[in-house]
Design a protein around this motif. Structure first.
Motif, mmCIF file in Angstrom:
data_model
loop_
_atom_site.group_PDB
_atom_site.id
_atom_site.type_symbol
_atom_site.label_atom_id
_atom_site.label_comp_id
_atom_site.label_asym_id
_atom_site.label_seq_id
_atom_site.Cartn_x
_atom_site.Cartn_y
_atom_site.Cartn_z
ATOM 1 N N ARG A 108 -1.060 8.517 -7.449
ATOM 2 C CA ARG A 108 -1.719 9.826 -7.343
ATOM 3 C C ARG A 108 -3.079 9.807 -8.028
ATOM 4 N NH1 ARG A 108 3.139 14.099 -8.856
ATOM 5 N NH2 ARG A 108 4.603 13.405 -7.268
ATOM 6 N N PHE A 109 -3.289 8.810 -8.901
ATOM 7 C CA PHE A 109 -4.483 8.770 -9.743
ATOM 8 C C PHE A 109 -5.386 7.574 -9.477
ATOM 9 C CE2 PHE A 109 -0.941 10.784 -11.916
ATOM 10 C CZ PHE A 109 -1.478 12.026 -12.239
ATOM 11 N N VAL A 110 -4.786 6.468 -9.057
ATOM 12 C CA VAL A 110 -5.534 5.232 -8.784
ATOM 13 C C VAL A 110 -4.953 4.584 -7.535
ATOM 14 C CG1 VAL A 110 -6.183 4.812 -11.194
ATOM 15 C CG2 VAL A 110 -4.052 3.866 -10.308
ATOM 16 N N SER A 111 -5.731 3.728 -6.926
ATOM 17 C CA SER A 111 -5.256 3.076 -5.704
ATOM 18 C C SER A 111 -4.456 1.817 -6.046
ATOM 19 C CB SER A 111 -6.432 2.703 -4.812
ATOM 20 O OG SER A 111 -7.153 1.613 -5.367
ATOM 21 N N LEU A 112 -3.656 1.401 -5.092
ATOM 22 C CA LEU A 112 -2.914 0.167 -5.251
ATOM 23 C C LEU A 112 -3.885 -1.009 -5.379
ATOM 24 C CD1 LEU A 112 -0.239 -1.301 -5.471
ATOM 25 C CD2 LEU A 112 -0.100 -1.292 -2.963
ATOM 26 N N ASP A 113 -4.986 -0.981 -4.658
ATOM 27 C CA ASP A 113 -5.978 -2.045 -4.764
ATOM 28 C C ASP A 113 -6.564 -2.126 -6.176
ATOM 29 O OD1 ASP A 113 -5.647 -2.915 -2.166
ATOM 30 O OD2 ASP A 113 -7.373 -1.778 -1.387
ATOM 31 N N GLN A 114 -6.826 -0.965 -6.789
ATOM 32 C CA GLN A 114 -7.331 -0.972 -8.156
ATOM 33 C C GLN A 114 -6.310 -1.591 -9.112
ATOM 34 O OE1 GLN A 114 -8.195 3.269 -8.158
ATOM 35 N NE2 GLN A 114 -10.362 2.823 -8.500
ATOM 36 N N LEU A 115 -5.059 -1.208 -8.939
ATOM 37 C CA LEU A 115 -4.010 -1.769 -9.780
ATOM 38 C C LEU A 115 -3.851 -3.266 -9.529
ATOM 39 C CD1 LEU A 115 -1.408 1.113 -9.462
ATOM 40 C CD2 LEU A 115 -2.683 0.492 -11.533
ATOM 41 N N ARG A 116 -3.847 -3.666 -8.259
ATOM 42 C CA ARG A 116 -3.696 -5.080 -7.926
ATOM 43 C C ARG A 116 -4.816 -5.929 -8.508
ATOM 44 N NH1 ARG A 116 -1.223 -4.436 -2.005
ATOM 45 N NH2 ARG A 116 0.894 -5.075 -2.533
ATOM 46 N N SER A 117 -6.001 -5.375 -8.585
ATOM 47 C CA SER A 117 -7.135 -6.132 -9.126
ATOM 48 C C SER A 117 -6.976 -6.388 -10.629
ATOM 49 C CB SER A 117 -8.456 -5.429 -8.843
ATOM 50 O OG SER A 117 -8.590 -4.277 -9.649
ATOM 51 N N HIS A 118 -6.023 -5.712 -11.263
ATOM 52 C CA HIS A 118 -5.762 -5.885 -12.696
ATOM 53 C C HIS A 118 -4.317 -6.321 -12.942
ATOM 54 C CE1 HIS A 118 -9.497 -3.688 -12.876
ATOM 55 N NE2 HIS A 118 -9.600 -4.087 -14.112
ATOM 56 N N ALA A 119 -3.657 -6.835 -11.915
ATOM 57 C CA ALA A 119 -2.221 -7.151 -12.008
ATOM 58 C C ALA A 119 -1.961 -8.424 -12.800
ATOM 59 C CB ALA A 119 -1.618 -7.264 -10.630
ATOM 60 N N LEU A 120 -0.953 -8.344 -13.667
ATOM 61 C CA LEU A 120 -0.442 -9.520 -14.377
ATOM 62 C C LEU A 120 0.539 -10.289 -13.518
ATOM 63 C CD1 LEU A 120 0.344 -8.119 -17.931
ATOM 64 C CD2 LEU A 120 -1.285 -9.911 -17.368
ATOM 65 N N ASP A 121 1.241 -9.566 -12.654
ATOM 66 C CA ASP A 121 2.344 -10.161 -11.916
ATOM 67 C C ASP A 121 1.981 -10.617 -10.500
ATOM 68 O OD1 ASP A 121 2.114 -7.391 -11.615
ATOM 69 O OD2 ASP A 121 4.248 -7.011 -11.610
#
Length: 123
Positions: A108-121
């Motif tokens: 609701r706040f950030v995109s999956l792409d934004q999260l993926r670009s900072h993913a540890l896993d």
């Protein structure tokens, strides 16, 4: 049995039990309507993020035993407020995230792409 889902549409994994994280201090980033801050992004905090958060008035380093909070050190995993993570992203200091342990509400706040670009896993 929890029905919470992560940002990948899978069952929500635990974020951290030591220190015990989560809005409900269950070790996972589960949430409900009472969680006004949406503590849903499981992140591994960095020195830069901790300093940034402190500069914004949220001291995540100093222990607060009355809240069962011993203070964070770099490398700890913690369920962060989605808007603070987004603010850190915009400032260039967003900490890495654990997608499997990040609640779907984060989208609701950030995109999956934004999260993926900072993913540890690596998902």
């Amino acid at each position: 049995m929890s029905t919470a889902r992560n940002v990948l549409g899978e069952p929500l994994a635990a974020c951290c039990f030591d220190p015990l994280t989560g809005y409900f201090r269950t070790g996972s980033c589960v949430t409900d309507a009472s969680d006004a801050g949406s503590h849903v992004i499981c992140a591994r905090v960095t020195p830069e993020f901790l300093a940034f958060s402190l500069s914004r008035g949220n001291d995540l380093v100093t222990p607060a035993p009355q809240y069962r909070f011993r203070g964070l050190k770099p490398g700890y995993r913690w369920c962060l407020c989605a808007l603070r993570w987004r603010e850190a992203l915009e400032a260039g200091v967003a900490p890495p995230v654990v997608l499997a342990a990040t609640h779907e509400r984060a989208l609701r706040f950030v995109s999956l792409d934004q999260l993926r670009s900072h993913a540890l896993d690596g998902a």
